[in-house]
Scaffold this motif. Sequence first.
Motif, short mmCIF file in Angstrom:
data_model
loop_
_atom_site.label_atom_id
_atom_site.label_comp_id
_atom_site.label_asym_id
_atom_site.label_seq_id
_atom_site.Cartn_x
_atom_site.Cartn_y
_atom_site.Cartn_z
N LEU A 512 158.97 4.77 39.75
CA LEU A 512 157.57 4.67 39.33
C LEU A 512 157.08 3.24 39.48
CD1 LEU A 512 155.13 6.12 38.06
CD2 LEU A 512 156.03 5.49 35.83
N LEU A 513 157.97 2.26 39.31
CA LEU A 513 157.55 0.87 39.44
C LEU A 513 156.99 0.59 40.82
CD1 LEU A 513 160.48 -1.00 37.66
CD2 LEU A 513 158.10 -0.95 36.94
N ARG A 514 157.66 1.10 41.84
CA ARG A 514 157.17 0.86 43.20
C ARG A 514 155.82 1.52 43.41
NH1 ARG A 514 162.48 1.42 47.13
NH2 ARG A 514 163.94 0.37 45.74
N ALA A 515 155.68 2.71 42.85
CA ALA A 515 154.41 3.43 43.02
C ALA A 515 153.28 2.68 42.33
CB ALA A 515 154.55 4.84 42.47
N VAL A 516 153.52 2.20 41.10
CA VAL A 516 152.49 1.45 40.38
C VAL A 516 152.20 0.14 41.09
CG1 VAL A 516 151.93 0.29 38.21
CG2 VAL A 516 153.05 2.51 38.16
N GLU A 522 142.91 -3.48 40.31
CA GLU A 522 141.85 -2.79 39.59
C GLU A 522 142.16 -1.32 39.40
OE1 GLU A 522 139.08 -3.89 37.99
OE2 GLU A 522 140.12 -5.77 38.33
N GLU A 523 142.81 -0.73 40.40
CA GLU A 523 143.15 0.69 40.26
C GLU A 523 144.24 0.86 39.22
OE1 GLU A 523 143.99 2.54 43.97
OE2 GLU A 523 142.16 1.83 44.91
N ALA A 524 145.16 -0.11 39.13
CA ALA A 524 146.21 0.00 38.13
C ALA A 524 145.63 -0.05 36.73
CB ALA A 524 147.22 -1.14 38.31
N ARG A 525 144.47 -0.67 36.58
CA ARG A 525 143.83 -0.73 35.27
C ARG A 525 143.15 0.60 34.91
NH1 ARG A 525 143.06 -5.94 33.26
NH2 ARG A 525 143.64 -7.58 34.72
N LEU A 526 142.85 1.40 35.90
CA LEU A 526 142.21 2.68 35.70
C LEU A 526 140.89 2.53 34.93
CD1 LEU A 526 143.24 5.45 36.70
CD2 LEU A 526 143.66 6.04 34.34
N THR A 527 140.09 1.51 35.29
CA THR A 527 138.76 1.41 34.73
C THR A 527 137.92 2.56 35.28
OG1 THR A 527 138.06 0.03 36.57
CG2 THR A 527 138.95 -1.10 34.64
N ARG A 534 138.49 5.55 43.39
CA ARG A 534 139.78 6.08 43.86
C ARG A 534 139.71 7.59 44.03
NH1 ARG A 534 144.87 5.02 44.80
NH2 ARG A 534 146.58 6.28 43.96
N LEU A 535 139.05 8.28 43.10
CA LEU A 535 138.95 9.74 43.17
C LEU A 535 138.19 10.17 44.42
CD1 LEU A 535 138.18 10.42 39.41
CD2 LEU A 535 140.26 11.09 40.62
N GLU A 536 137.10 9.49 44.69
CA GLU A 536 136.32 9.85 45.87
C GLU A 536 137.11 9.58 47.15
OE1 GLU A 536 132.78 7.60 45.40
OE2 GLU A 536 131.87 8.99 43.95
N ALA A 537 137.81 8.44 47.17
CA ALA A 537 138.58 8.10 48.37
C ALA A 537 139.74 9.07 48.59
CB ALA A 537 139.11 6.67 48.25
N LEU A 538 140.28 9.58 47.51
CA LEU A 538 141.42 10.48 47.61
C LEU A 538 141.03 11.92 47.92
CD1 LEU A 538 143.63 9.19 44.66
CD2 LEU A 538 144.11 8.97 47.09
N GLY A 539 139.75 12.21 47.86
CA GLY A 539 139.31 13.54 48.25
C GLY A 539 139.17 14.54 47.12
N TYR A 540 138.99 14.07 45.89
CA TYR A 540 138.74 15.00 44.79
C TYR A 540 137.37 15.64 44.98
CZ TYR A 540 142.83 13.55 42.14
OH TYR A 540 144.12 13.32 41.73
N VAL A 570 149.15 6.43 39.32
CA VAL A 570 150.08 6.90 40.34
C VAL A 570 149.92 8.39 40.58
CG1 VAL A 570 152.51 7.08 40.97
CG2 VAL A 570 151.70 5.09 39.70
N MET A 571 149.80 9.15 39.49
CA MET A 571 149.74 10.60 39.62
C MET A 571 148.47 11.06 40.32
SD MET A 571 151.56 12.15 36.22
CE MET A 571 151.75 13.74 37.04
N LEU A 572 147.40 10.29 40.21
CA LEU A 572 146.18 10.66 40.93
C LEU A 572 146.44 10.74 42.43
CD1 LEU A 572 143.47 8.56 39.05
CD2 LEU A 572 143.82 11.03 38.95
N GLY A 573 147.26 9.80 42.94
CA GLY A 573 147.62 9.85 44.35
C GLY A 573 148.51 11.04 44.67
N TRP A 574 149.41 11.36 43.76
CA TRP A 574 150.29 12.52 43.99
C TRP A 574 149.50 13.82 43.93
CZ3 TRP A 574 154.40 10.29 40.17
CH2 TRP A 574 155.18 9.35 40.85
N PHE A 575 148.54 13.90 43.02
CA PHE A 575 147.69 15.10 42.99
C PHE A 575 146.93 15.22 44.31
CE2 PHE A 575 147.51 14.48 38.18
CZ PHE A 575 148.38 15.52 37.93
N ALA A 576 146.48 14.08 44.83
CA ALA A 576 145.72 14.10 46.08
C ALA A 576 146.58 14.55 47.25
CB ALA A 576 145.12 12.73 46.36
N ASP A 577 147.86 14.37 47.16
CA ASP A 577 148.75 14.82 48.23
C ASP A 577 148.93 16.34 48.20
OD1 ASP A 577 149.14 12.27 49.16
OD2 ASP A 577 150.95 11.94 47.97
#
Length: 1021
Positions: A512-516, A522-527, A534-540, A570-577
């Motif tokens: 998980l460290l590598r993924a974070v 800014e994304e790590a802060r999840l503001t 990030r959600l729009e870029a990932l295709g939600y 991190v999980m937002l990216g995994w959901f997007a996959d």
Amino acid sequence: MSEPFTSAGRRPSLAGRLARLGFTDAGRAERLLLEAEQDAGAWIGDDLLDALGGTADPDLALHGLLRVLASADERGRGAELRAALRAEPGTRERIAAVLGVSDALGDHLVRHPGHWRVLRDDGAPAEPEAPREPGRPSAGALRAALLEAVGADPAVEEPVASGAGPETLVALRAAYRARLLSLAGRDLIGAADVAEVAAELADLAAAALEAGLAIGRAQVGGHAACRLAVIGMGKCGGRELNYVSDVDVIFVAEAREGADEDAALRTATRLASAMMRACSASTAEGALWEVDAALRPEGKAGPLVRTLASHRAYYERWAKTWEFQALLKARPVAGDAELGARYLEAITPIVWKAAEGESFVQDVQDMRRRVEKDLDRRTGDAERQLKLGPGGLRDVEFAVQLLQLVHGRADDALRGPNTLDALAELSQGGYVGRDDAAALASAYRFLRRVEHLIQLHHLRRTHLVPDDEADLRRLGRALGLRTDPVGEFTALWRRHAREVRRIHEKLFYRPLLRAVARLPGEEARLTPEAARARLEALGYGDPAGALRHIEALTSGVSRRAAIQRTLLPVMLGWFADAPDPDAGLLGFRQVSDALGTTPWYLRLLRDDVSVAERMAWVLGSSRYATDLLLRAPEAVALLGAADGLAPRPHEALRAEMLAAARRHAEGGGPAEEAVAVVRGLRRRELFRVSVADLLGLADVETVGAALTDIAAITIEAALRAAVNKIEMEAREPLPTRVAVVAMGRFGGHELGYGSDSDVMFVHDPCPGADERAAGRAAHAVAEELRRLLALPAPDPPLEIDPNLRPEGRQGPLVRTLASYAAYYRRWSQPWEAQALLRADPVIGDPGLCERFRALIDPIRWPEEGVGDDALRQIRRLKARMESERLPRGVDRRLHIKLGPGGLSDVEWVAQLLQMRHAHDVPALRTTRTLAALEAAAEAGLLDREDAVVLADAWCLATRIRGSLMLVRGRASDLLPTDHHRERTAVSRVLGYPGTGDLLEDYRRHARRARAVVDRVFYGGD
């Protein structure tokens, strides 16, 4: 003692008493006491003797005390010391404790007998004329004391020592050791814990650096032209210093206004060098410690002193990963405080961007591996290394620092330089489990305490656990271990080391460290802004809805919310996959709401990245698996190790489910409750199989067999519950034996997620029973079984379909074995014999199951094979099914069950070969399609290539059928063409890059399979 040792009755018991007090050489100790007795000034009382016996090494303590008393007497201070030893219990305890651990501090007291006063109850300083300072000294007090020792005024901004000769250096060392002695006295009686000791040692080192700088100013002319700040690094910077350690520093300088910068830097370099010599030079009082500036930019090859701009330019362009890790500990400790503060302000933002580097985590991990490998190569005693060895201090520090650097970008609370403080914040923020953090903190304190005790003995820099018995005994007793000091210490040390190593490997190499780390800061802060982008870029598909889920999961100050804030970026990216990111995030919120207060849930996701990643894929891919998980959220624990997702062995699962049902029955619970418990276990197992399927951990045959086992055992448990209920209502045993015959895909051990369980019921009256009563009882059992299985429940329905029985719906639900025999003898049609090819009596009375199997074997595998008339009937029936059973308006080529080259085509070929040849080829006597095709190929009844074509087509169609159910949560036999999301999801689950690839592959397999069917099934003999 109140009397001398020579008093009547005292001498014979002295050696024994000394041995009981813990003296290892009681005879020698007795001689020393008796010799000292000849000199009235060295007379020792009972209380002091008891205090010596309570120390880590009573022999060492006695020897040191006698030397100190002798030295004090030589200087006329012995009477005051003896009086204090008699009247002040705390003073007596501290002096004894120090002398029982530290030979070196004993030597210091011999040279400076007046310094015993720092160990007095009132905390008096070394000399009577000095101001008194009770309790733990502040950093400012320590600075003032050491500056005064070198004749510098502490109130001046840049104090200058009164001299720079050897006597000044000696004075600095004597004052430093007096403060060290005071601290050791409080440390060794437990008045200061290991963190307080380490912090005071760091403050004392900073004070010595300031005094050394004052001496340097006395040596370097023109020092006023430059400003010099000393930045503490390593343990000094982290305020966690050892008793004896190099002190790591970095120097930063600036020219004062109007001064030439180059000249000022040269002056600052001379000043820094002079300060280093003032601390490191050897004198009659020895040296303090080495001042090590090797952590500066470019290391020893770089300039000793740089400007702030030069430092910043280096770290922005050239610094390596380990240098940023080192800067975690940076803290201004001496010199120009304002310049030091500006250095931190300039460097800190660069440090917290370092973890965004693509290989940052890998670099830190690789560096740790190199250190361990080099340690093994250089020394044969790595196991005894408290600092660098496995399970040592570095394991704790590296794990904490890596977690800080990765997560500290988004959480300012993690940015402290102190290991224990940072570990506490990591635990508070949910980045490390409470138990793991507590274990690491406990081990770290223990290891640091041992390190301190080892170093105190000779005041030497060492991190090696001794192997000498006496040294180990001293360590154990210093730690309060009395029964078996050596054995208890060794066991305690090894246990802490094992626990540290286990947790270090778990945290330090956590994927998980590598993924974070790969997430931008800014994304790590999840503001909210970062999350939306990030959600729009990932295709939600619904970023606004996704944001609401994120807010619900991460809001608040609870530990649960803190861990979610770590996981979600991190999980937002995994959901997007996954095929459906929005569904995945929604499912995650629902599962988290159900399990959020369960202690193990989020800890599992955080500590085992494979669980979180698998969960994201499952929730974003499968409505079926998500529904199962929401109904049994504790099943998320199955997502850990891959072997936990392997379908349970039939007998193990059967034993568990039947035992659960039996416990309810024996407890007098109703049948409905027993079946509900079994269906709960079924729900868990369905989730296990579906996840293994989704992750590619189970093939088609494994999935079909597992789903069949789950259904069969559930039906068996329900059958037992039904029988128990009927017997209780009748208040007599059932007058007949009952069995359930699995038919169709159920009998073929090829059930799908949405398959009905085709069955037939058979019973055989007990000897002497009334046949009508037996029939009524068997019918009641069958109806009760159907009722129990049809009860509303929070899991996929388990439909049992009895319509393949003789005469179909028009025939009796349950027949006797004799009735089946009569029917098949007189009325059986070819299609019924064909249906029996998949019959497997596996549930109910074992004897009846075997007799039923013996009854039907000659019918389904006739000795004479299939006649021409029967063959024509079978072919006509197959053709009629193809034309009549397909839904209207459906493209028959997309129907994976009844379409050309689909499941039915392959199964009818296998069954025809069985009916014609099974009597002569035993391997064909199977209810399983793939096994029948393989047996036919082995026997030469089917071309090997044709068998492969049929098997491949059947497996692909079965996988598609299963994937449709997994994705949609509803069964379907039609390839999706209209619904883009479903089509895409099925393709992704099956591993195809695009929907067109799936369609093309299926058509190719079906086309080839149909060609074989036309040739083998319809092509005549």
